[in-house]
Design a protein around this motif. Structure first.
Motif, PDB file in Angstrom:
ATOM      1  N   GLU A 113       0.776  -1.097  -0.018  1.00 24.56           N
ATOM      2  CA  GLU A 113      -0.082  -0.195   0.145  1.00 24.56           C
ATOM      3  C   GLU A 113       0.898   1.152  -0.062  1.00 24.56           C
ATOM      4  OE1 GLU A 113      -3.180  -0.143  -0.287  1.00 24.56           O
ATOM      5  OE2 GLU A 113      -2.979  -2.275  -0.409  1.00 24.56           O
ATOM      6  N   ASP A 114       2.479   1.251  -0.295  1.00 24.57           N
ATOM      7  CA  ASP A 114       3.115   2.266  -0.189  1.00 24.57           C
ATOM      8  C   ASP A 114       2.983   3.202  -1.321  1.00 24.57           C
ATOM      9  OD1 ASP A 114       4.886   4.186   0.174  1.00 24.57           O
ATOM     10  OD2 ASP A 114       6.675   2.761   0.233  1.00 24.57           O
ATOM     11  N   GLY A 115       2.040   4.325  -1.426  1.00 25.83           N
ATOM     12  CA  GLY A 115       1.683   5.053  -2.507  1.00 25.83           C
ATOM     13  C   GLY A 115       3.222   5.666  -3.097  1.00 25.83           C
ATOM     14  N   PHE A 116       3.979   6.254  -2.450  1.00 28.91           N
ATOM     15  CA  PHE A 116       5.238   6.809  -3.126  1.00 28.91           C
ATOM     16  C   PHE A 116       6.018   5.772  -3.994  1.00 28.91           C
ATOM     17  CE2 PHE A 116       9.727   8.044  -2.754  1.00 28.91           C
ATOM     18  CZ  PHE A 116       9.703   9.333  -3.355  1.00 28.91           C
ATOM     19  N   PHE A 117       6.228   4.429  -3.350  1.00 30.86           N
ATOM     20  CA  PHE A 117       6.915   3.610  -4.219  1.00 30.86           C
ATOM     21  C   PHE A 117       6.115   3.296  -5.406  1.00 30.86           C
ATOM     22  CE2 PHE A 117       7.538  -1.101  -4.740  1.00 30.86           C
ATOM     23  CZ  PHE A 117       8.830  -1.069  -5.239  1.00 30.86           C
ATOM     24  N   LYS A 118       4.906   2.953  -5.286  1.00 35.13           N
ATOM     25  CA  LYS A 118       4.048   2.567  -6.455  1.00 35.13           C
ATOM     26  C   LYS A 118       3.987   3.754  -7.544  1.00 35.13           C
ATOM     27  CE  LYS A 118       0.441  -0.198  -4.826  1.00 35.13           C
ATOM     28  NZ  LYS A 118      -0.925  -0.538  -4.541  1.00 35.13           N
ATOM     29  N   GLY A 119       4.143   5.170  -6.956  1.00 35.95           N
ATOM     30  CA  GLY A 119       4.457   6.212  -7.916  1.00 35.95           C
ATOM     31  C   GLY A 119       5.765   6.340  -8.493  1.00 35.95           C
ATOM     32  N   VAL A 120       6.678   5.780  -7.865  1.00 31.58           N
ATOM     33  CA  VAL A 120       8.198   5.832  -8.662  1.00 31.58           C
ATOM     34  C   VAL A 120       8.168   4.630  -9.616  1.00 31.58           C
ATOM     35  CG1 VAL A 120      10.772   5.174  -8.049  1.00 31.58           C
ATOM     36  CG2 VAL A 120       9.415   6.870  -6.644  1.00 31.58           C
ATOM     37  N   GLN A 121       7.308   3.563  -9.271  1.00 32.87           N
ATOM     38  CA  GLN A 121       7.229   2.482 -10.173  1.00 32.87           C
ATOM     39  C   GLN A 121       6.369   2.776 -11.401  1.00 32.87           C
ATOM     40  OE1 GLN A 121       5.333  -0.519  -7.803  1.00 32.87           O
ATOM     41  NE2 GLN A 121       7.007  -1.875  -8.092  1.00 32.87           N
TER      42      GLN A 121
END
Length: 191
Positions: A113-121
């Motif tokens: 659920e880490d939004g920042f990590f998903k954004g970078v991906q």
């Protein structure tokens, strides 16, 4: 290009004038009764025919030069575009590399659920899609035979478990645009 067109038009006019002169001389020959006038007229006809031949040859050479010029400039334009794309992509590859490192460093410990990590991906995926859309491809290295045209060997190892000149580790991805290598893959090779 306008100079070639003007030159071409001038040659066409010159050819038409020469043809007209030949026709006038031929008419004069038909009207002439004396042998002397006929000889002069025959010489004039011969000179004019030679001039027509020379002018026609110049005209054909001019057309050939113009056609070669057009082909050469078209090829140069395509090459300049490809070189510009390759140079631009080469500068952007550092950003892609850093995004890949960031994703790789966080994948093992990232929460779903880490939004920042998903954004970078997602940004990394978007960059990769743009590169593929431009025609940039990754150079396959891991498990492939070492190819000095595609790979840069920065380390080697002796291991009997692998084949001769096999790439066992890719340290930095390589990319190519069409048939041009933008960056070689930095690899470790088994000898």
């Amino acid at each position: 290009m306008e100079g070639n067109k003007d030159r071409e038009e001038a040659l066409q006019e010159e050819i038409l004038e020469t043809i007209e002169q030949v026709e006038n001389v031929e008419e004069a020959v038909e009207e002439a009764v004396e042998g002397e006038v006929v000889d002069e007229t025959a010489e004039k006809i011969e000179k004019l025919e030679q001039q027509v031949t020379e002018n026609f040859d110049k005209y054909q050479r001019c057309l050939a030069e113009f056609d070669n010029f057009r082909k050469r400039t078209t090829k140069e334009k395509a090459t300049m575009y490809d070189d510009g794309v390759a140079d631009t992509v080469e500068k952007l590859l550092m950003v892609v590399d850093n995004l890949e490192r960031a994703v790789a460093a966080q994948e093992s410990k990232a929460e779903e659920e880490d939004g920042f990590f998903k954004g970078v991906q997602m940004i990394l995926k978007q960059f990769q899609d743009v590169l593929h859309g431009l025609g940039v491809e990754e150079i396959k290295a891991l498990g492939e035979q070492f190819d000095p045209n595609l790979h840069a060997a920065v380390a080697h190892e002796d291991d009997e478990n692998y084949g001769e000149n096999e790439v066992i580790l890719e340290m930095l991805k390589g990319y190519k645009y069409k048939d041009k290598v933008i960056r070689h893959s930095m690899v470790k090779v088994v000898n």
